[in-house]
Design a protein around this motif. Sequence first.
Motif, PDB file in Angstrom:
ATOM      1  N   TYR A   6       0.847  -1.193   0.000  1.00 35.49           N
ATOM      2  CA  TYR A   6       0.000   0.000   0.000  1.00 35.49           C
ATOM      3  C   TYR A   6       0.879   1.238   0.000  1.00 35.49           C
ATOM      4  O   TYR A   6       1.949   1.255   0.601  1.00 35.49           O
ATOM      5  N   LYS A   7       0.399   2.295  -0.660  1.00 30.66           N
ATOM      6  CA  LYS A   7       1.098   3.577  -0.642  1.00 30.66           C
ATOM      7  C   LYS A   7       0.099   4.638  -0.198  1.00 30.66           C
ATOM      8  O   LYS A   7      -0.977   4.756  -0.773  1.00 30.66           O
ATOM      9  N   PHE A   8       0.469   5.384   0.837  1.00 30.39           N
ATOM     10  CA  PHE A   8      -0.398   6.429   1.378  1.00 30.39           C
ATOM     11  C   PHE A   8       0.267   7.790   1.225  1.00 30.39           C
ATOM     12  O   PHE A   8       1.482   7.919   1.351  1.00 30.39           O
ATOM     13  N   ASP A   9      -0.565   8.790   0.962  1.00 31.28           N
ATOM     14  CA  ASP A   9      -0.132  10.180   0.894  1.00 31.28           C
ATOM     15  C   ASP A   9      -0.504  10.807   2.231  1.00 31.28           C
ATOM     16  O   ASP A   9      -1.694  11.012   2.505  1.00 31.28           O
ATOM     17  N   VAL A  10       0.501  11.064   3.072  1.00 24.37           N
ATOM     18  CA  VAL A  10       0.248  11.508   4.445  1.00 24.37           C
ATOM     19  C   VAL A  10       0.955  12.835   4.699  1.00 24.37           C
ATOM     20  O   VAL A  10       2.141  12.981   4.395  1.00 24.37           O
ATOM     21  N   ASP A  44       4.942   3.916   2.501  1.00 25.37           N
ATOM     22  CA  ASP A  44       4.787   2.639   1.811  1.00 25.37           C
ATOM     23  C   ASP A  44       4.757   1.540   2.854  1.00 25.37           C
ATOM     24  O   ASP A  44       5.620   1.499   3.743  1.00 25.37           O
ATOM     25  N   VAL A  45       3.768   0.665   2.749  1.00 26.41           N
ATOM     26  CA  VAL A  45       3.609  -0.406   3.736  1.00 26.41           C
ATOM     27  C   VAL A  45       3.459  -1.746   3.013  1.00 26.41           C
ATOM     28  O   VAL A  45       2.648  -1.875   2.094  1.00 26.41           O
ATOM     29  N   ILE A  46       4.247  -2.731   3.430  1.00 25.18           N
ATOM     30  CA  ILE A  46       4.077  -4.108   2.978  1.00 25.18           C
ATOM     31  C   ILE A  46       3.472  -4.846   4.162  1.00 25.18           C
ATOM     32  O   ILE A  46       4.052  -4.856   5.260  1.00 25.18           O
TER      33      ILE A  46
END
Length: 73
Positions: A6-10, A44-46
């Motif tokens: 997942y990729k987050f814009d934070v 970025d989260v795996i």
Amino acid sequence: MSAKHYKFDVTMACSGCSNAVNRVLTRLPGVKNVEISLEKQTVDVISDLDYDTVLQAISKTGKKVNGGTIVSA
């Protein structure tokens, strides 16, 4: 179950912000890897967890999540 990316814009103002997000995510069981870019404002989260679980964990830090995508499922 295979890990998902997942990729987050934070919105993160400083290294303290990114450290708070990193701390919360690395404590979650099922999270394999976390990469945070303060410069790009991305997380970025795996993880074996579902998208909403990861999103809620980031939101609990009080940081504004502007969006997110499932890079690979």
